[in-house]
Motif scaffolding. Structure first.
Motif, PDB file in Angstrom:
ATOM      1  N   LEU A 170      50.028  65.868 -27.734  1.00 52.57           N
ATOM      2  CA  LEU A 170      48.768  66.893 -27.362  1.00 52.57           C
ATOM      3  C   LEU A 170      49.012  68.123 -28.488  1.00 52.57           C
ATOM      4  CD1 LEU A 170      46.263  67.518 -25.901  1.00 52.57           C
ATOM      5  CD2 LEU A 170      47.572  68.281 -23.926  1.00 52.57           C
ATOM      6  N   LYS A 171      50.286  68.690 -28.125  1.00 57.57           N
ATOM      7  CA  LYS A 171      50.341  69.760 -29.239  1.00 57.57           C
ATOM      8  C   LYS A 171      50.319  69.658 -30.532  1.00 57.57           C
ATOM      9  CE  LYS A 171      54.335  73.051 -30.163  1.00 57.57           C
ATOM     10  NZ  LYS A 171      54.780  72.639 -31.669  1.00 57.57           N
ATOM     11  N   SER A 183      43.197  63.836 -20.359  1.00 60.06           N
ATOM     12  CA  SER A 183      43.046  62.927 -19.050  1.00 60.06           C
ATOM     13  C   SER A 183      44.317  62.296 -18.636  1.00 60.06           C
ATOM     14  CB  SER A 183      41.701  62.404 -19.157  1.00 60.06           C
ATOM     15  OG  SER A 183      42.192  60.951 -19.954  1.00 60.06           O
ATOM     16  N   LYS A 184      45.024  61.774 -19.644  1.00 62.28           N
ATOM     17  CA  LYS A 184      46.416  61.201 -19.544  1.00 62.28           C
ATOM     18  C   LYS A 184      47.351  62.214 -18.863  1.00 62.28           C
ATOM     19  CE  LYS A 184      48.099  58.048 -22.241  1.00 62.28           C
ATOM     20  NZ  LYS A 184      48.620  57.329 -23.223  1.00 62.28           N
ATOM     21  N   VAL A 185      47.593  63.419 -19.359  1.00 62.92           N
ATOM     22  CA  VAL A 185      48.614  64.280 -18.910  1.00 62.92           C
ATOM     23  C   VAL A 185      48.644  64.592 -17.633  1.00 62.92           C
ATOM     24  CG1 VAL A 185      49.582  66.466 -19.276  1.00 62.92           C
ATOM     25  CG2 VAL A 185      49.076  65.087 -21.249  1.00 62.92           C
ATOM     26  N   PRO A 186      47.611  64.854 -16.784  1.00 65.18           N
ATOM     27  CA  PRO A 186      47.350  65.255 -15.378  1.00 65.18           C
ATOM     28  C   PRO A 186      47.606  63.914 -14.732  1.00 65.18           C
ATOM     29  CG  PRO A 186      45.410  66.250 -16.626  1.00 65.18           C
ATOM     30  CD  PRO A 186      46.144  65.236 -17.445  1.00 65.18           C
ATOM     31  N   GLU A 187      47.508  62.975 -15.023  1.00 63.43           N
ATOM     32  CA  GLU A 187      47.577  61.617 -14.356  1.00 63.43           C
ATOM     33  C   GLU A 187      49.150  61.595 -14.353  1.00 63.43           C
ATOM     34  OE1 GLU A 187      45.873  57.361 -15.241  1.00 63.43           O
ATOM     35  OE2 GLU A 187      44.240  58.859 -15.198  1.00 63.43           O
ATOM     36  N   ILE A 188      49.626  61.506 -15.434  1.00 67.53           N
ATOM     37  CA  ILE A 188      51.053  61.519 -15.604  1.00 67.53           C
ATOM     38  C   ILE A 188      52.000  62.427 -14.609  1.00 67.53           C
ATOM     39  CG2 ILE A 188      53.335  61.440 -16.977  1.00 67.53           C
ATOM     40  CD1 ILE A 188      51.507  60.294 -19.291  1.00 67.53           C
ATOM     41  N   ARG A 214      41.139  61.699 -29.610  1.00 68.07           N
ATOM     42  CA  ARG A 214      42.609  61.437 -28.993  1.00 68.07           C
ATOM     43  C   ARG A 214      42.894  62.783 -28.097  1.00 68.07           C
ATOM     44  NH1 ARG A 214      46.741  61.592 -33.752  1.00 68.07           N
ATOM     45  NH2 ARG A 214      45.768  59.682 -33.959  1.00 68.07           N
ATOM     46  N   LYS A 215      42.501  64.208 -28.404  1.00 63.07           N
ATOM     47  CA  LYS A 215      42.917  64.992 -27.468  1.00 63.07           C
ATOM     48  C   LYS A 215      42.078  64.887 -26.052  1.00 63.07           C
ATOM     49  CE  LYS A 215      42.437  69.877 -27.275  1.00 63.07           C
ATOM     50  NZ  LYS A 215      42.580  70.267 -25.775  1.00 63.07           N
ATOM     51  N   ARG A 216      40.817  64.288 -26.103  1.00 66.56           N
ATOM     52  CA  ARG A 216      40.232  64.002 -24.741  1.00 66.56           C
ATOM     53  C   ARG A 216      40.970  63.075 -24.066  1.00 66.56           C
ATOM     54  NH1 ARG A 216      35.407  65.011 -27.426  1.00 66.56           N
ATOM     55  NH2 ARG A 216      35.198  62.946 -28.434  1.00 66.56           N
ATOM     56  N   ASN A 217      41.273  62.060 -24.539  1.00 67.44           N
ATOM     57  CA  ASN A 217      42.318  60.884 -23.730  1.00 67.44           C
ATOM     58  C   ASN A 217      43.710  61.660 -23.455  1.00 67.44           C
ATOM     59  OD1 ASN A 217      40.278  58.978 -24.568  1.00 67.44           O
ATOM     60  ND2 ASN A 217      41.602  58.162 -26.434  1.00 67.44           N
ATOM     61  N   LEU A 218      44.305  62.439 -24.120  1.00 70.41           N
ATOM     62  CA  LEU A 218      45.538  62.991 -23.778  1.00 70.41           C
ATOM     63  C   LEU A 218      45.168  64.093 -22.679  1.00 70.41           C
ATOM     64  CD1 LEU A 218      47.327  63.530 -27.048  1.00 70.41           C
ATOM     65  CD2 LEU A 218      48.117  62.116 -25.107  1.00 70.41           C
ATOM     66  N   PHE A 252      35.424  63.394 -40.179  1.00 68.00           N
ATOM     67  CA  PHE A 252      35.622  61.938 -39.540  1.00 68.00           C
ATOM     68  C   PHE A 252      37.177  62.285 -38.910  1.00 68.00           C
ATOM     69  CE2 PHE A 252      37.783  57.710 -39.924  1.00 68.00           C
ATOM     70  CZ  PHE A 252      36.795  57.110 -38.889  1.00 68.00           C
ATOM     71  N   MET A 253      38.078  62.619 -39.647  1.00 74.80           N
ATOM     72  CA  MET A 253      39.547  62.877 -39.119  1.00 74.80           C
ATOM     73  C   MET A 253      39.280  63.851 -37.750  1.00 74.80           C
ATOM     74  SD  MET A 253      42.311  63.364 -41.928  1.00 74.80           S
ATOM     75  CE  MET A 253      41.094  63.798 -43.762  1.00 74.80           C
ATOM     76  N   GLU A 254      38.658  64.767 -37.760  1.00 74.72           N
ATOM     77  CA  GLU A 254      38.443  65.758 -36.638  1.00 74.72           C
ATOM     78  C   GLU A 254      37.883  65.119 -35.529  1.00 74.72           C
ATOM     79  OE1 GLU A 254      36.637  70.252 -35.883  1.00 74.72           O
ATOM     80  OE2 GLU A 254      35.247  68.882 -37.075  1.00 74.72           O
ATOM     81  N   ILE A 255      36.745  64.413 -35.656  1.00 74.76           N
ATOM     82  CA  ILE A 255      36.279  63.408 -34.679  1.00 74.76           C
ATOM     83  C   ILE A 255      37.117  62.633 -34.008  1.00 74.76           C
ATOM     84  CG2 ILE A 255      34.651  61.628 -33.956  1.00 74.76           C
ATOM     85  CD1 ILE A 255      32.816  62.733 -36.119  1.00 74.76           C
ATOM     86  N   ASN A 256      38.045  61.814 -34.766  1.00 77.68           N
ATOM     87  CA  ASN A 256      39.174  60.916 -34.258  1.00 77.68           C
ATOM     88  C   ASN A 256      40.164  61.881 -33.438  1.00 77.68           C
ATOM     89  OD1 ASN A 256      38.210  58.665 -35.052  1.00 77.68           O
ATOM     90  ND2 ASN A 256      39.302  58.990 -37.040  1.00 77.68           N
ATOM     91  N   MET A 257      40.553  62.938 -33.670  1.00 75.99           N
ATOM     92  CA  MET A 257      41.489  63.971 -33.198  1.00 75.99           C
ATOM     93  C   MET A 257      40.981  64.405 -32.017  1.00 75.99           C
ATOM     94  SD  MET A 257      44.296  64.175 -34.877  1.00 75.99           S
ATOM     95  CE  MET A 257      44.894  63.714 -36.361  1.00 75.99           C
TER      96      MET A 257
END
Length: 184
Positions: free
Chosen positions: A139-140, A57-62, A51-55, A43-48
């Protein structure tokens, strides 16, 4: 209980199965506890992963936004008031339009939740740099946590297999002992 730097508990490795299995806690209960622990880690892995997928996509945008602000910053330094910048801007994922922009020394940034604020270019660059650093650090940490969780899942699956195999072996020994007693 030992944890990683962000509080994820370490899975104990079962060295001696007999220490974990007793009259008070039979094999079925131990196996159920191990399976519950694996489920929690997954469950924790799915949440992580989310979060990783969101980051991701967010990092290249920033980065892209920061590069544009830095470009505007460089144009503002040596540009006179009448100089226009001709650029393409994104209307949609596949649709761009041409625009002539007069540098003003200010930029508007979307902050989220339908909020946009105007910043001086220097302040916007500073804000975006700090946001990028924070996103890269998160992300790291997320990637480290994912690797840690995979190790904990593997440990608990190995524990489950060890207890299950021990139980099978004990049942075979008991059956062989019963068969030997029945032959006498």
């Amino acid at each position: 209980m030992e944890t990683n730097p962000r509080g994820i508990p370490k899975a104990p490795f079962v060295e001696n199965v007999e220490d974990h299995v007793s009259e008070q806690e039979p094999v079925e209960i131990v196996l159920r506890k191990f399976q519950e622990a694996v489920a929690k880690y997954k469950f924790m892995e799915i949440n992580m992963l989310q979060r990783k997928r969101n980051l991701d996509s967010k990092v290249p945008e920033i980065r892209k936004t920061l590069e544009m602000v830095q470009f505007l910053q460089s144009q503002g330094d040596d540009a006179d008031d009448t100089k226009e910048i001709e650029t393409l801007y994104e209307l949609n994922d596949t649709l761009y339009a041409t625009a002539k922009v007069q540098p003003t020394g200010k930029v508007c940034l979307w902050l989220g939740a339908n909020v946009m604020l105007e910043y001086p270019v220097e302040e916007a660059a500073s804000l975006l740099t700090s946001k990028l650093e924070a996103a890269l650090k998160t992300l790291k940490n997320t990637e480290e946590d994912l690797a840690y969780l995979r190790d904990q899942i593997t440990t608990m699956e190995v524990n489950t297999a060890r207890v299950y195999n021990w139980d099978v072996k004990q049942r075979r020994l008991a059956r062989a002992k019963a068969d030997a007693a029945g032959e006498e």
